[in-house]
Design a protein around this motif. Structure first.
Motif, PDB file in Angstrom:
ATOM      1  N   LEU A  92       0.835  -1.211   0.000  1.00 50.47           N
ATOM      2  CA  LEU A  92       0.000   0.000   0.000  1.00 50.47           C
ATOM      3  C   LEU A  92       0.862   1.251   0.000  1.00 50.47           C
ATOM      4  O   LEU A  92       0.525   2.245  -0.661  1.00 50.47           O
ATOM      5  N   GLU A  93       1.979   1.194   0.743  1.00 57.41           N
ATOM      6  CA  GLU A  93       2.874   2.358   0.783  1.00 57.41           C
ATOM      7  C   GLU A  93       3.481   2.608  -0.596  1.00 57.41           C
ATOM      8  O   GLU A  93       3.600   3.755  -1.041  1.00 57.41           O
ATOM      9  N   GLU A  94       3.884   1.537  -1.291  1.00 56.96           N
ATOM     10  CA  GLU A  94       4.453   1.693  -2.632  1.00 56.96           C
ATOM     11  C   GLU A  94       3.396   2.218  -3.608  1.00 56.96           C
ATOM     12  O   GLU A  94       3.686   3.049  -4.468  1.00 56.96           O
ATOM     13  N   TYR A  95       2.170   1.724  -3.441  1.00 55.65           N
ATOM     14  CA  TYR A  95       1.123   2.166  -4.372  1.00 55.65           C
ATOM     15  C   TYR A  95       0.807   3.648  -4.207  1.00 55.65           C
ATOM     16  O   TYR A  95       0.472   4.320  -5.187  1.00 55.65           O
ATOM     17  N   GLU A  96       0.937   4.183  -3.013  1.00 57.93           N
ATOM     18  CA  GLU A  96       0.730   5.627  -2.833  1.00 57.93           C
ATOM     19  C   GLU A  96       1.706   6.417  -3.704  1.00 57.93           C
ATOM     20  O   GLU A  96       1.341   7.422  -4.314  1.00 57.93           O
ATOM     21  N   VAL A  97       2.960   5.953  -3.769  1.00 52.47           N
ATOM     22  CA  VAL A  97       3.973   6.626  -4.594  1.00 52.47           C
ATOM     23  C   VAL A  97       3.633   6.433  -6.073  1.00 52.47           C
ATOM     24  O   VAL A  97       3.739   7.366  -6.881  1.00 52.47           O
ATOM     25  N   ILE A  98       3.195   5.213  -6.449  1.00 50.95           N
ATOM     26  CA  ILE A  98       2.817   4.928  -7.841  1.00 50.95           C
ATOM     27  C   ILE A  98       1.660   5.831  -8.258  1.00 50.95           C
ATOM     28  O   ILE A  98       1.669   6.422  -9.349  1.00 50.95           O
ATOM     29  N   GLU A  99       0.675   5.966  -7.383  1.00 50.77           N
ATOM     30  CA  GLU A  99      -0.487   6.791  -7.688  1.00 50.77           C
ATOM     31  C   GLU A  99      -0.084   8.254  -7.885  1.00 50.77           C
ATOM     32  O   GLU A  99      -0.562   8.933  -8.808  1.00 50.77           O
ATOM     33  N   GLN A 100       0.825   8.745  -7.042  1.00 57.20           N
ATOM     34  CA  GLN A 100       1.308  10.126  -7.175  1.00 57.20           C
ATOM     35  C   GLN A 100       2.044  10.298  -8.503  1.00 57.20           C
ATOM     36  O   GLN A 100       1.843  11.296  -9.206  1.00 57.20           O
ATOM     37  N   ALA A 101       2.863   9.290  -8.874  1.00 50.50           N
ATOM     38  CA  ALA A 101       3.591   9.359 -10.149  1.00 50.50           C
ATOM     39  C   ALA A 101       2.619   9.313 -11.327  1.00 50.50           C
ATOM     40  O   ALA A 101       2.807  10.014 -12.330  1.00 50.50           O
ATOM     41  N   TYR A 102       1.576   8.531 -11.187  1.00 48.89           N
ATOM     42  CA  TYR A 102       0.557   8.458 -12.262  1.00 48.89           C
ATOM     43  C   TYR A 102      -0.150   9.799 -12.437  1.00 48.89           C
ATOM     44  O   TYR A 102      -0.426  10.228 -13.558  1.00 48.89           O
ATOM     45  N   MET A 103      -0.459  10.475 -11.342  1.00 44.78           N
ATOM     46  CA  MET A 103      -1.120  11.784 -11.423  1.00 44.78           C
ATOM     47  C   MET A 103      -0.249  12.800 -12.163  1.00 44.78           C
ATOM     48  O   MET A 103      -0.770  13.687 -12.844  1.00 44.78           O
ATOM     49  N   ASN A 104       1.085  12.655 -12.011  1.00 47.24           N
ATOM     50  CA  ASN A 104       2.011  13.591 -12.664  1.00 47.24           C
ATOM     51  C   ASN A 104       2.380  13.149 -14.086  1.00 47.24           C
ATOM     52  O   ASN A 104       3.076  13.875 -14.794  1.00 47.24           O
ATOM     53  N   PHE A 105       1.951  11.957 -14.475  1.00 41.34           N
ATOM     54  CA  PHE A 105       2.266  11.390 -15.803  1.00 41.34           C
ATOM     55  C   PHE A 105       1.348  12.008 -16.853  1.00 41.34           C
ATOM     56  O   PHE A 105       0.162  12.230 -16.603  1.00 41.34           O
ATOM     57  N   THR A 106       1.860  12.246 -18.068  1.00 39.45           N
ATOM     58  CA  THR A 106       1.063  12.905 -19.103  1.00 39.45           C
ATOM     59  C   THR A 106       0.182  11.948 -19.896  1.00 39.45           C
ATOM     60  O   THR A 106      -0.782  12.380 -20.522  1.00 39.45           O
TER      61      THR A 106
END
Length: 194
Positions: free
Chosen positions: A16-30
């Motif tokens: 879950l902790e890793e997915y929070e970072v993945i989700e943040q990276a996805y939000m910043n992805f174009t």
């Protein structure tokens, strides 16, 4: 993007902790979900490495915060234990029904007093009182206690107290026989009070 969607598209099952970072990276992805997951799998532009690095940094930060909190709690506990020690007023305690350490030391320091081996002490107990040698266990120390103002005892250590002999009426042996504990002092046999 949902966690299940990410897992299905990449085959990677993050915490879950890793997915929070993945989700943040996805939000910043174009790009869209599929483009993000493809880029993650191929580590395009070091995307997966950056995400893993960020997740590791968050984990380390959380661990440090936990350690700091733990140290603070340990310091509080130590302070409370010290305060409780003062409040309980612990003092040295010797049961008045047992041989006092000062009496033992006076005999031990007297001229002509010798320390007995276990076999010598057993032989003496057999000759004088008829205890079965095979059932005797010589005890070479006594517990040391403290008592608080509520009359509660605690054991804080042990003092060496081997069997000693000076004369038939000046001696000391502490021993178990069966389920009983005894002290022989100056030719007087009595139960040892625990």
């Amino acid at each position: 993007m949902m966690l299940e969607e990410f897992e299905k598209r990449t085959g990677f099952f993050p915490t879950l902790e890793e997915y929070e970072v993945i989700e943040q990276a996805y939000m910043n992805f174009t790009g869209d979900k599929d483009a993000f997951c493809k880029a993650y799998k191929k580590n395009e532009g070091g995307l997966a490495e950056k995400i893993q690095h960020e997740a590791n940094m968050r984990r380390i930060k959380a661990q440090r915060e936990t350690e700091k909190t733990l140290e603070e709690y340990e310091a509080k506990i130590a302070k409370l234990e010290k305060s409780l020690e003062r409040e309980l007023e612990w003092k040295a305690y010797e049961d008045k029904d047992n041989v006092q350490q000062a009496e033992y030391e006076r005999l031990a320091k007297a001229g002509g007093t010798k320390e007995l081996t276990d076999d010598e002490a057993k032989e003496l107990l057999y000759d004088w009182y008829g205890f079965a040698k095979e059932k005797i266990k010589i005890l070479r120390s006594v517990p040391v206690y403290e008592v608080n103002r509520h009359r509660q005892l605690r054991k804080i250590g042990e003092i060496e107290r081997p069997p000693i002999y000076n004369a038939t009426d000046w001696n000391y042996i502490r021993f178990n026989c069966g389920c009983m504990c005894y002290e022989l002092q100056n030719d007087t046999l009595r139960p040892y009070v625990h």
